[in-house]
Design a protein around this motif. Structure first.
Motif, short mmCIF file in Angstrom:
data_model
loop_
_atom_site.label_atom_id
_atom_site.label_comp_id
_atom_site.label_asym_id
_atom_site.label_seq_id
_atom_site.Cartn_x
_atom_site.Cartn_y
_atom_site.Cartn_z
N ASP C 150 0.84 -1.21 0.00
CA ASP C 150 0.00 0.00 0.00
C ASP C 150 0.87 1.26 0.00
O ASP C 150 0.57 2.24 -0.67
CB ASP C 150 -0.90 0.03 1.24
CG ASP C 150 -2.06 -0.95 1.11
OD1 ASP C 150 -2.37 -1.33 -0.04
OD2 ASP C 150 -2.63 -1.32 2.14
N ALA C 153 2.33 1.84 -3.35
CA ALA C 153 1.34 2.32 -4.32
C ALA C 153 1.25 3.84 -4.31
O ALA C 153 0.68 4.43 -5.21
CB ALA C 153 -0.03 1.71 -4.02
N LYS C 154 1.81 4.47 -3.32
CA LYS C 154 1.81 5.93 -3.29
C LYS C 154 2.99 6.53 -4.04
O LYS C 154 3.04 7.73 -4.27
CB LYS C 154 1.81 6.43 -1.83
CG LYS C 154 0.52 6.06 -1.09
CD LYS C 154 0.66 6.27 0.40
CE LYS C 154 0.57 7.75 0.76
NZ LYS C 154 0.64 7.93 2.24
N VAL C 155 3.95 5.69 -4.37
CA VAL C 155 5.15 6.21 -5.05
C VAL C 155 5.47 5.48 -6.35
O VAL C 155 6.38 5.89 -7.08
CB VAL C 155 6.39 6.15 -4.14
CG1 VAL C 155 6.25 7.10 -2.96
CG2 VAL C 155 6.67 4.74 -3.65
N CYS C 156 4.74 4.42 -6.65
CA CYS C 156 5.13 3.57 -7.78
C CYS C 156 3.89 3.09 -8.53
O CYS C 156 2.93 2.65 -7.91
CB CYS C 156 5.94 2.38 -7.26
SG CYS C 156 6.44 1.26 -8.57
N GLY C 157 3.92 3.16 -9.85
CA GLY C 157 2.76 2.82 -10.68
C GLY C 157 2.64 1.36 -11.05
O GLY C 157 1.75 0.99 -11.80
N VAL C 158 3.53 0.52 -10.54
CA VAL C 158 3.44 -0.91 -10.85
C VAL C 158 2.62 -1.59 -9.75
O VAL C 158 2.74 -1.23 -8.58
CB VAL C 158 4.85 -1.54 -10.96
CG1 VAL C 158 4.77 -3.04 -11.19
CG2 VAL C 158 5.63 -0.87 -12.08
N ASP C 159 1.82 -2.57 -10.16
CA ASP C 159 0.98 -3.28 -9.19
C ASP C 159 1.86 -4.20 -8.35
O ASP C 159 2.27 -5.27 -8.80
CB ASP C 159 -0.08 -4.09 -9.95
CG ASP C 159 -1.13 -4.69 -9.02
OD1 ASP C 159 -0.96 -4.59 -7.79
OD2 ASP C 159 -2.11 -5.24 -9.53
N ARG C 161 1.02 -5.42 -5.29
CA ARG C 161 0.27 -6.12 -4.25
C ARG C 161 0.77 -7.57 -4.15
O ARG C 161 1.15 -8.17 -5.16
CB ARG C 161 -1.23 -6.06 -4.56
CG ARG C 161 -1.80 -4.65 -4.40
CD ARG C 161 -3.23 -4.60 -4.84
NE ARG C 161 -3.37 -5.01 -6.23
CZ ARG C 161 -4.50 -5.40 -6.79
NH1 ARG C 161 -5.59 -5.44 -6.08
NH2 ARG C 161 -4.53 -5.74 -8.06
N ALA C 212 5.48 8.77 2.80
CA ALA C 212 4.45 7.85 2.29
C ALA C 212 4.03 6.84 3.34
O ALA C 212 2.90 6.38 3.36
CB ALA C 212 4.96 7.15 1.03
N GLU C 215 1.19 7.34 7.17
CA GLU C 215 -0.18 6.93 7.50
C GLU C 215 -0.24 5.50 8.03
O GLU C 215 -1.24 5.08 8.59
CB GLU C 215 -1.11 7.10 6.30
CG GLU C 215 -0.85 6.13 5.17
CD GLU C 215 -1.86 6.29 4.04
OE1 GLU C 215 -3.01 5.90 4.24
OE2 GLU C 215 -1.49 6.81 2.97
#
Lengths: 96, 970, 234
Positions: C150, C153-159, C161, C212, C215
């Protein structure tokens, strides 16, 4: 954002890539005429339809070829440049 | 006190009656329940006037109650243009209306509406541009003062906004019945589902509309569906989240709170529903006139009675559902004004009629009549319809404080159209239809023209199944659902009035005549009508005006609505904050390993690309003094500069020399090991694009440097040519792997010698342009004798992580010799004194080598290098310009700066590329492009310097300093 | 000890000191071992932690003869590019393309493979296997814990998960707009990712990642904490 399928890294956002212009064959730089050279340097075919283009995956500095339809902006396929450039290129000695 | 208009349970899906909240509106205290919006809490207290309109400052109130209009835009805690009908109240919230002078209730500019007949569409274009200059000087300041939406709080502290990527198999936009049905179908199949809805609660129309004579039917249906979904795995639900656009390959921005999600979905189902549309008639913008669905939202979502005595304007059976809802909560129905001549009533309509409500079939609301303060609806005038948009000569006045409009819908087509869908329109259904979607995008529900709830649910399932099939699930896809219900849209709910004020676009205060007149002025295309009249340009982006505009333009130009179409619905769908786009953007910065030493030493740092570099060391006001001291210390003593940002490329392989021969202008195959050579790169046009040195450490190994800003391009070009030539060579980018310093000045050798055990630094053993590998301060290093600044000097390159240690060691070793660091500005001065050019500063996108004294660096006997043929062709042409050195002898003249013009009489012949005051030469020196005639040493040229002062410069031979190169050869 | 006691220094040692790191010697460098002021370090490594491994050994090789040479040295290669393969001594070999490889030292610091390869490699004419100084081109961070995907996902456009980006997978991509290499390398049951990115950008990237992970209550953790995760898994 468009997705491009990099032959090395798979599908990625187009923001990871840089466009490198159309694939063009260089005329023999020694023997070709000035007009032929100027055509190669300055002119682009820019067809409405299928074009072969250089694209670079920036993070890996990996160049590849994409075949793209300029009318629909659809990328038909991508492949490594070795499929196009198969042999070592030599240049003729300068005549003067 | 929760308000006189508050209804009992079960109404009030979104409010929590156990918690009261105090807030302020226009400075007065109000109380609402947790979950209330600004508008609902005020409406509960019978406060209906929320804001004023943008142009005529007309009183405005609740219109859609769904955040789809600009009528209740308010300023909340200093935040302008907040949608008051969806913004939740919170303790202490301070809310103000907008677009007034004085107070909301007594707006000193409200009279401007009276002049509307003198402010026709296109008025700005025609009126304010004569005489010439009148716009800028006279009118713009006045109009800008009056116009604009809300007030910006210039003292506001920026909040933290950010972004996040998100991924899913199937994204469903809209959590109404179709979306819930689609989500359930996909979840049952095991797909990863993201369900996005802009509302607080899933359910869509099930939350507020009436689908049966029984009031509870929709609520039960909703309860079942939401429960089923919350039990499902792999389903992520985002409520209060707006999908604001569709971009290529299913890339969808979703805004939730202060975060912008960038969603990539393999398949998308749009269940975006429909937007109820207003009727167009005189004063249709009065507070108290609202959409039927707005009244239903007030009742069911917030338990607020929308009025006391209502008239319902119906063009469909949904109007009767509204009437029934109103009656259920104690609102008296004064009349249903039925636009249709021969309506086909459904069960709900029949139930209303059975209650004895008076229905005026074939009638229209001709005008709304306001209270004396103009702040609210008092009555409507009902007239018989005698033709399309035509009313009879007289009518009946019916008093009421609420008018609900249920005359039709338009599909929420924005996202679909952004994906390339086409809109159709048939006169018999009077709604837009959507077709031509990309294969991975599906639509379902009312946006797809389904009106019956059961058909909507089936359509959602059908679309989900189609998407699942494409995702690779073995699943049956049933045939497409066919709508069986009469369209709920009435074709022409538009009635003109001699006094105008029949608003088509509430955002922009555009009246019926404005649209028609635009077509009369020749703007017949709907796109041009938009640009000329500004229709659809306001915050609601045509959501409430596009349909009426299309109908009017079609009518006025004698075309069909399908031919007319609507203007392009670009993203964003809903207003979004610039902060959502700007929030947490990334601006990479690069530090060399010596960075912190520069900062500690008081350097003024400047950015070169992403790199931070020291400009000079000392206070920012003392640039000239620092540069003078730093430069003289290099000339007379020893200085140290961080050159880590220089690009570095390892070129290795059996063909390494051949490869460099092709990439650079000079010859490299016979370059001795242990020596460096200057390299110049030209592009295929023969233009100089980069330079550096190639150090040969082995027959098959060159270490090539490139400029700080150019190395990335050099590297990429090398790889691209390598891919074509298929040479046996490897190119590796090692800029970040090596840091380096240049220790320069007559004492550099003796300082370096104290740190260097295994390299003989003597002039004989290690001459100018020599390269060695060894250890400096115990760190493995590459040493190069270079002369960029024109003194004896060594570049020392070490692995990046040792940089700080290297810097400290040299500064310590040189302390006795009073070594001092020098910055990039000083380095630029020193190299200028030496006549060295900087690519990109002293060259431009047209510069070929001969123009900048680099003809010597071109090997003529090579078979090929990139740019060779073009350079040969350019060589056949007469040369037009040359880079020449100049000095300014007048020490009082303003020192020329980069890009100052070189003149020949009144002709511009060139420009300055570099210029500094040289402490060594004792006067300003510089480089400038000029004509060949001007460039002859000894001639004088004129430079237009700072303040337009003409400065005489004398052209001189380069370099300015040490022409015999004795200093660097020591 | 202080990181400045050693000649080789992480590009972000100042940031680590500000965070309260305690350093230990690692060859001629110093690595942040633990954060004595942070009582929750162990828990954080399992929810959201970041460790600077830049001082640890690593090395790269490139050129068309590289796979052959590495095999001759007894290195186990992944089958395809963009995959990582664990070696018998817990070093991790990353295959970045057909002919480019990076070897990351193991976190227990017991393996000597990086040093061995460094010593056995010599520049040999005609042999296209070239050393790449990966210890200096890239900083090396380890992101661990269940929130890592997660956060990324705030800094990188590759999935990235966990169910889409398996253990041992590599993504060479853009992270907070700089080029980087992401490697999934779980520490026992704890999801973990190595992040290799431009060393000159480390001062920029570390605060980006800290921001990032805010949170998720993420914080810096020391190498010792990662070592104990590995020990527990073994």
């Amino acid at each position: 954002m468009k997705i491009i399928h990099c032959p090395l890294n798979g599908p990625r956002n187009i923001s990871e890539f840089a466009y490198g212009g159309e694939v063009e064959a260089m005329p023999d730089p020694v023997s070709c005429s000035g007009d032929e050279w100027a055509e190669y340097i300055f002119m682009s075919d820019n067809p409405a339809g299928l074009v072969r283009e250089w694209w670079l995956h920036v993070a890996t500095a990996y160049w590849f070829i994409a075949e793209r339809n300029t009318v629909t902006d659809e990328i038909i396929k991508t492949y490594p440049p070795s499929e196009l450039y198969k042999q070592r290129i030599e240049f003729a000695k300068d005549i003067d | 006190m929760a308000g006189a208009n508050r209804l009992a349970e079960p109404h009030g899906l979104l409010i929590d009656r156990s918690r009261t909240i105090d807030f302020e509106f226009e400075g007065e205290a109000y109380q609402g329940f947790a979950g209330d919006t600004v508008a609902s809490a005020l409406a509960a207290h019978d406060a209906w006037l929320l804001s004023r309109s943008f142009k005529y400052h007309r009183p405005r109130g609740i219109f859609t109650m769904a955040g789809q209009d600009s009528n209740c835009m308010v300023t909340v805690n200093g935040d302008a243009n907040v949608l008051g009908d969806v913004e939740k109240i919170s303790p202490g919230l301070r809310v103000f209306g907008q677009n007034y002078k004085g107070s909301l209730r007594k707006d000193r500019r409200a009279r401007i509406g009276r002049f509307s007949r003198f402010l026709p569409v296109g008025f700005y274009y025609k009126t304010f541009f004569k005489p010439k200059g009148a716009w800028e000087k006279r009118w713009a300041p006045i109009i800008r003062n009056i116009a604009g939406l809300g007030q910006i709080d210039t003292e506001a502290v920026p909040a933290y906004y950010d972004k996040q990527y998100k991924f899913c198999d199937l994204m469903i936009v809209g959590g109404g019945p179709a979306g819930l049905s689609a989500a359930k179908t996909a979840a049952d199949a095991g797909a990863e589902v993201l369900l996005v809805d802009e509302n607080e609660a899933l359910g869509g129309a099930l939350n507020y509309a009436r689908f049966a004579v029984s009031s509870d039917a929709a609520r039960d249906q909703r309860g079942e569906m939401v429960a089923a979904l919350s039990a499902a795995q792999h389903v992520e639900v985002m409520t209060d989240a707006i999908c604001n656009g569709w971009f290529s390959d299913n890339w969808l921005p979703v805004i939730k709170g202060r975060r912008l999600y960038k969603v990539r979905a393999r398949e998308v189902v749009l269940c975006t529903g429909v937007l109820e549309q207003p009727a167009v008639f005189h004063n249709n913008d009065l507070p108290g006139v609202m959409l039927g669905s707005a009244a239903q939202r007030l009742i069911r979502l917030y338990a607020v009675r929308p009025g006391k005595r209502a008239v319902v304007l119906a063009g469909n059976n949904d109007g009767y559902a509204v009437a029934l809802d109103l009656m259920d909560c104690g609102v008296e129905i004064a009349a249903v004004v039925e636009l249709r001549d021969e309506p086909v009533y459904d069960d709900i309509a029949k139930a209303v009629r059975a209650k004895g409500v008076k229905v005026y079939e074939g009638h229209a609301v001709y005008r709304a009549i306001s209270t004396s303060d103009k702040h609210h609806l008092k009555a409507v005038e009902i007239r018989q319809i005698v033709g399309q948009g035509q009313c009879g000569q007289s009518g009946e006045r019916v008093s009421c404080d609420l008018l609900c409009m249920s005359v039709g819908y338009t599909p929420t087509y924005q996202l679909a159209c952004q994906a390339g869908a086409k809109l159709g329109y048939e006169d018999n259904t009077a709604v837009f239809s959507i077709s031509g979607l990309p294969e991975s995008l599906h639509i379902a529900g009312s946006v797809n023209g389904m009106w019956d709830l059961q058909e909507v649910l089936r359509d959602g399932e059908q679309a989900a199944r189609a998407a699942l099939r494409r995702l690779g699930y073995e699943i049956k896809v049933p045939p497409k659902v066919v709508n069986s219900t009469v369209s709920p849209s009435f074709g022409w709910p538009i009635f003109s009035h001699p006094a105008g004020k029949e608003f088509v676009d509430y955002d922009e205060d555009l009246q019926l005549a404005d649209i028609v007149n635009a077509t009369r002025e020749g703007y017949e295309d709907v796109q041009l009508v938009k640009r000329y009249s500004t229709v659809g340009m306001g915050p609601s982006q045509g959501r409430n005006s596009a349909l009426a505009t299309a109908r009017l333009v079609a009518w006025a130009t004698g075309r069909s609505v399908a031919q007319t179409g609507v203007s392009t619905a670009r993203p964003p769908f809903a207003p979004e904050r610039i902060a959502h786009n700007a929030g947490r953007s990334f601006y990479p910065e690069r530090h060399t390993s010596m960075h912190h030493r520069h900062v500690e030493a008081g350097a003024q740092m400047l950015m070169a690309g992403a790199w931070w570099r020291p400009a000079y060391y000392g206070p920012s006001g003392e640039r000239d003094r620092c540069m003078r001291e730093e430069s003289l210390n290099v000339r007379n003593n020893v200085g140290l500069v961080d050159v880590s940002t220089l690009g570095g490329l390892e070129v290795r392989g059996p063909d390494a020399g051949e490869f460099l021969n092709r990439m650079f202008t000079y010859a490299f195959t016979k370059q001795p090991v242990g020596r460096s050579r200057y390299v110049v790169m030209t592009n295929e046009h023969g233009v100089v694009i980069d330079d550096g040195v190639a150090c040969r450490f082995h027959d098959e190994h060159y270490y090539v440097t490139a400029t700080t800003g150019g190395v990335e391009r050099v590297y990429q070009l090398m790889l691209r040519w390598k891919a074509q030539w298929r040479l046996e060579v490897d190119v590796t980018h090692v800029t970040a792997a090596w840091c380096g310093v240049n220790i320069a000045g007559p004492k550099s050798r003796q300082v370096l010698a104290t740190l260097c055990e295994d390299v003989d630094l003597s002039a004989e053993a290690f001459p100018y342009m020599g390269v060695r590998e060894g250890k400096v301060a115990g760190i493995p290093a590459r040493l190069m004798r270079v002369g960029f600044v024109g003194e004896l000097g060594y570049e020392v390159h070490v692995p990046q992580h040792y940089g700080e240690r290297l810097w400290d060691a040299i500064m310590e070793a040189g302390a006795a010799e009073e070594i001092r660091p020098f910055g990039i500005e000083t380095q630029r001065l020193l190299r200028l004194e030496k006549g060295h050019i900087i690519i990109g500063q002293d060259t431009d996108a047209m510069t070929h080598p001969a123009e900048v004294h680099l003809a010597w660096a071109i090997a003529r006997k090579k078979p090929f290098f990139v740019g060779a043929r073009s350079i040969a062709e350019i060589g056949k042409q007469p040369r037009k310009r040359k880079l020449a050195g100049f000095v300014v002898n007048d020490l009082d003249a303003p020192i020329p700066l980069e890009s100052h013009l070189v003149l020949d009489g009144d002709k511009m012949t060139g420009r300055v590329t570099s210029c500094y005051f040289s402490p060594t030469v004792g006067k300003p020196i510089g480089l400038a492009f000029m004509t060949l005639e001007q460039a002859i040493p000894g001639s004088s040229v004129t430079i237009k310097s700072t303040g337009g002062v003409f400065v005489t410069a004398k052209v001189v031979e380069l370099p300015f300093y040490d022409p015999e190169n004795q200093r660097q050869d020591l | 000890m202080q990181p400045t006691d050693q000649p080789r220094r992480s590009m972000i040692y100042r940031l680590l000191l500000e965070n309260g790191a305690e350093f230990e010697t690692c060859q001629d460098s110093a690595v942040a071992m633990r954060y004595p002021g942070n009582a929750a370090e162990a828990e954080q490594s399992q929810s959201m932690g970041i460790a600077d491994l830049s001082p640890l050994p690593r090395i790269g090789f490139k050129g068309k003869d590289t796979p052959l040479w590495l095999k001759q040295q007894g290195v186990q290669l992944p089958e395809t590019p963009n995959r990582a393969r664990k070696q018998s001594d817990n070093c991790l070999l990353l295959r970045l393309s057909d002919d480019e490889h990076v070897l990351l030292g193991d976190l227990t610091l017991r393996s000597t493979l990086v040093a061995t390869l460094h010593q056995s490699w010599h520049f040999q004419p005609g042999q296209m296997c070239y050393l790449v100084p990966r210890a200096d081109t890239h900083s090396w961070f380890c992101l661990s814990g269940k929130h890592t995907s997660d956060m990324l996902a705030k800094v990188c456009g590759v999935d990235l998960r966990l169910h889409k980006f398996g253990n041992g997978e590599i993504a060479q991509t853009s992270i907070a707009r700089i080029n980087g290499i992401v490697v999934r390398n779980d520490l026992g049951q704890i999801p973990a990712f190595y992040l290799l990115a431009d060393s000159a950008s480390a001062d920029y990237l570390w605060p980006c990642l800290m921001d990032a992970m805010d949170e998720f209550s993420g914080s810096p953790i020391g190498l010792a904490t990662l070592q104990s995760l590995i020990a527990r898994a073994a």
